[in-house]
Motif scaffolding. Structure first.
Motif, PDB file in Angstrom:
ATOM      1  N   ASN A  39      17.553  56.007 -18.295  1.00  0.00           N
ATOM      2  CA  ASN A  39      16.743  54.847 -18.954  1.00  0.00           C
ATOM      3  C   ASN A  39      16.255  53.302 -17.679  1.00  0.00           C
ATOM      4  O   ASN A  39      15.723  53.162 -17.536  1.00  0.00           O
ATOM      5  N   ALA A  40      17.758  53.233 -17.552  1.00  0.00           N
ATOM      6  CA  ALA A  40      17.809  51.992 -17.037  1.00  0.00           C
ATOM      7  C   ALA A  40      16.502  51.992 -15.063  1.00  0.00           C
ATOM      8  O   ALA A  40      15.628  51.256 -15.327  1.00  0.00           O
ATOM      9  N   THR A  41      17.404  53.568 -14.697  1.00  0.00           N
ATOM     10  CA  THR A  41      15.985  53.907 -13.823  1.00  0.00           C
ATOM     11  C   THR A  41      14.182  53.514 -13.861  1.00  0.00           C
ATOM     12  O   THR A  41      13.453  52.629 -13.757  1.00  0.00           O
ATOM     13  N   LEU A  42      14.011  53.902 -15.328  1.00  0.00           N
ATOM     14  CA  LEU A  42      12.381  54.270 -15.689  1.00  0.00           C
ATOM     15  C   LEU A  42      12.135  52.424 -15.917  1.00  0.00           C
ATOM     16  O   LEU A  42      10.876  51.747 -15.915  1.00  0.00           O
ATOM     17  N   GLN A  43      12.827  52.002 -16.680  1.00  0.00           N
ATOM     18  CA  GLN A  43      12.756  50.116 -16.814  1.00  0.00           C
ATOM     19  C   GLN A  43      12.214  49.650 -15.555  1.00  0.00           C
ATOM     20  O   GLN A  43      11.872  48.402 -15.393  1.00  0.00           O
ATOM     21  N   ARG A  44      13.402  50.057 -14.679  1.00  0.00           N
ATOM     22  CA  ARG A  44      13.355  49.313 -13.467  1.00  0.00           C
ATOM     23  C   ARG A  44      11.709  49.557 -13.037  1.00  0.00           C
ATOM     24  O   ARG A  44      10.949  48.918 -12.153  1.00  0.00           O
ATOM     25  N   ALA A  45      11.345  50.870 -12.804  1.00  0.00           N
ATOM     26  CA  ALA A  45       9.954  51.126 -12.467  1.00  0.00           C
ATOM     27  C   ALA A  45       9.347  50.445 -13.212  1.00  0.00           C
ATOM     28  O   ALA A  45       7.913  50.367 -12.551  1.00  0.00           O
ATOM     29  N   MET A  46       9.364  50.961 -14.408  1.00  0.00           N
ATOM     30  CA  MET A  46       8.301  49.679 -15.522  1.00  0.00           C
ATOM     31  C   MET A  46       7.936  48.781 -15.182  1.00  0.00           C
ATOM     32  O   MET A  46       6.850  48.236 -15.112  1.00  0.00           O
ATOM     33  N   THR A  50      11.409  47.811  -7.648  1.00  0.00           N
ATOM     34  CA  THR A  50      12.135  48.740  -7.305  1.00  0.00           C
ATOM     35  C   THR A  50      11.819  48.267  -5.829  1.00  0.00           C
ATOM     36  O   THR A  50      11.383  47.761  -5.774  1.00  0.00           O
ATOM     37  N   PRO A  51      13.183  49.626  -4.820  1.00  0.00           N
ATOM     38  CA  PRO A  51      13.209  48.697  -3.320  1.00  0.00           C
ATOM     39  C   PRO A  51      11.588  48.956  -2.627  1.00  0.00           C
ATOM     40  O   PRO A  51      10.491  48.064  -1.527  1.00  0.00           O
ATOM     41  N   LYS A  52      11.036  49.890  -2.954  1.00  0.00           N
ATOM     42  CA  LYS A  52       9.638  50.346  -2.688  1.00  0.00           C
ATOM     43  C   LYS A  52       7.927  50.160  -3.655  1.00  0.00           C
ATOM     44  O   LYS A  52       7.055  50.774  -2.815  1.00  0.00           O
ATOM     45  N   GLY A  53       7.948  49.331  -4.386  1.00  0.00           N
ATOM     46  CA  GLY A  53       7.180  48.510  -5.385  1.00  0.00           C
ATOM     47  C   GLY A  53       6.351  48.996  -6.139  1.00  0.00           C
ATOM     48  O   GLY A  53       7.199  49.946  -6.855  1.00  0.00           O
ATOM     49  N   ASP A  54       5.059  49.269  -6.215  1.00  0.00           N
ATOM     50  CA  ASP A  54       4.672  50.404  -7.861  1.00  0.00           C
ATOM     51  C   ASP A  54       4.434  52.053  -6.788  1.00  0.00           C
ATOM     52  O   ASP A  54       3.780  52.637  -7.172  1.00  0.00           O
ATOM     53  N   VAL A  55       5.891  51.962  -7.695  1.00  0.00           N
ATOM     54  CA  VAL A  55       5.958  53.728  -8.222  1.00  0.00           C
ATOM     55  C   VAL A  55       4.948  54.603  -8.692  1.00  0.00           C
ATOM     56  O   VAL A  55       4.663  55.543  -8.134  1.00  0.00           O
ATOM     57  N   LEU A 125       7.347  64.194  -6.933  1.00  0.00           N
ATOM     58  CA  LEU A 125       8.466  63.709  -5.040  1.00  0.00           C
ATOM     59  C   LEU A 125       7.852  62.920  -4.691  1.00  0.00           C
ATOM     60  O   LEU A 125       8.870  62.477  -4.649  1.00  0.00           O
ATOM     61  N   THR A 126       7.181  62.670  -5.429  1.00  0.00           N
ATOM     62  CA  THR A 126       6.933  60.764  -5.103  1.00  0.00           C
ATOM     63  C   THR A 126       7.674  59.942  -5.729  1.00  0.00           C
ATOM     64  O   THR A 126       8.253  59.368  -5.322  1.00  0.00           O
ATOM     65  N   LEU A 127       7.636  60.261  -6.946  1.00  0.00           N
ATOM     66  CA  LEU A 127       8.386  59.362  -7.987  1.00  0.00           C
ATOM     67  C   LEU A 127      10.064  59.298  -7.094  1.00  0.00           C
ATOM     68  O   LEU A 127      10.703  58.797  -7.497  1.00  0.00           O
ATOM     69  N   TYR A 128      10.861  60.305  -6.985  1.00  0.00           N
ATOM     70  CA  TYR A 128      12.259  60.924  -6.799  1.00  0.00           C
ATOM     71  C   TYR A 128      12.123  59.889  -5.234  1.00  0.00           C
ATOM     72  O   TYR A 128      13.121  59.155  -5.196  1.00  0.00           O
ATOM     73  N   ASP A 129      10.740  60.094  -4.461  1.00  0.00           N
ATOM     74  CA  ASP A 129      11.581  59.632  -2.971  1.00  0.00           C
ATOM     75  C   ASP A 129      11.897  57.830  -3.742  1.00  0.00           C
ATOM     76  O   ASP A 129      12.843  57.297  -2.765  1.00  0.00           O
ATOM     77  N   MET A 130      11.217  57.320  -4.102  1.00  0.00           N
ATOM     78  CA  MET A 130      10.425  55.644  -3.850  1.00  0.00           C
ATOM     79  C   MET A 130      11.572  55.906  -5.384  1.00  0.00           C
ATOM     80  O   MET A 130      11.668  53.857  -4.927  1.00  0.00           O
ATOM     81  N   LEU A 131      12.253  56.384  -6.391  1.00  0.00           N
ATOM     82  CA  LEU A 131      13.675  56.097  -6.910  1.00  0.00           C
ATOM     83  C   LEU A 131      15.040  56.284  -6.253  1.00  0.00           C
ATOM     84  O   LEU A 131      15.539  56.122  -6.819  1.00  0.00           O
ATOM     85  N   LYS A 132      15.081  57.464  -5.392  1.00  0.00           N
ATOM     86  CA  LYS A 132      16.017  57.913  -5.542  1.00  0.00           C
ATOM     87  C   LYS A 132      17.301  56.895  -4.690  1.00  0.00           C
ATOM     88  O   LYS A 132      18.473  56.885  -4.823  1.00  0.00           O
ATOM     89  N   ALA A 133      17.069  55.493  -4.396  1.00  0.00           N
ATOM     90  CA  ALA A 133      17.799  54.871  -3.766  1.00  0.00           C
ATOM     91  C   ALA A 133      18.292  54.065  -4.718  1.00  0.00           C
ATOM     92  O   ALA A 133      19.952  54.108  -5.434  1.00  0.00           O
TER      93      ALA A 133
END
Length: 161
Positions: A39-46, A50-55, A125-133
Motif C-alpha cells: 500500500n505504501a508503494t501505491l500511495q507513493r506512486a499516486m 517516486t525516483p522515476k517520475g509519473d509512473v 512490466l514498466t510499472l514494476y521497473d519504475m517502482l522496483k527501487a
C-alpha cells in the motif's frame, strides 16, 4: 471455438496463417492485468513521490508503444494497422496496486487480441521497473483477454466468475 492449431501446417511445422482471403472487418479487443504492491508503494506512486517520475503516464505510453510493436515481439503474429490503442493504468486500493486495461481497435483481416495483451503486459512490466527501487515484492498477475469483437469467430466475453 475451433480446436485446430492454425499456426501449424499439415506436417506440424510453424507457419504464419494466410489471412488474405478474409474480409476486412472492425475488430476490437480488451485485455486487463494487475500489479499488486505494498500500500505504501501505491500511495507513493499516486502522489508522484517516486525516483522515476509519473509512473502511470509512462506505463500507459509504454503499453501503447509495445502494442504497436506486437508483430516484432510475437512470432507469427501479423503486423496490423491499429486505428486505436488506449491503455489505462488505474489505482486499485483494494489490491493494493494498479489495474491496467488496454483497448485495441482496427479494421482488418485479423484480430487485435495480441496487441491488447502485449500492451497490458508491457505496461505492468514498466510499472514494476519504475517502482522496483521502492518495492521488489510486486506481483504481476491476471493478464488476460476480457473481450473481443469482430471477425469470423464473432464476439467473446470472459465469464466474470
Amino acid at each position: 471455438m475451433n480446436d485446430r492449431l492454425t499456426h501449424l501446417d499439415a506436417e506440424g511445422r510453424a507457419r504464419m496463417v494466410d489471412v488474405g482471403d478474409k474480409p476486412a472487418t472492425v475488430r476490437e479487443a480488451v485485455a486487463q492485468g494487475h500489479i499488486r504492491m505494498a500500500n505504501a508503494t501505491l500511495q507513493r506512486a499516486m502522489s508522484g513521490d517516486t525516483p522515476k517520475g509519473d509512473v502511470r503516464a509512462i506505463a500507459e505510453i509504454a503499453g501503447v508503444m509495445a502494442g504497436k510493436r506486437t508483430a516484432d515481439l510475437i512470432p507469427l503474429c501479423h503486423p496490423i494497422a491499429l486505428s486505436s490503442l488506449k491503455v489505462d493504468v488505474a489505482p486499485d486500493e483494494k489490491a493494493p496496486g494498479f489495474l491496467v486495461t488496454a483497448r485495441a481497435r482496427t479494421t482488418g483481416q485479423t484480430g487485435v487480441e495480441m496487441e491488447a495483451l502485449t500492451a497490458v503486459s508491457v505496461a505492468c512490466l514498466t510499472l514494476y521497473d519504475m517502482l522496483k527501487a521502492i518495492d521488489r515484492g510486486m506481483v504481476i498477475e491476471g493478464v488476460g483477454l476480457i473481450e473481443k469483437h469482430g471477425g469470423a469467430s464473432g464476439s467473446y466475453v470472459r465469464d466474470a466468475s
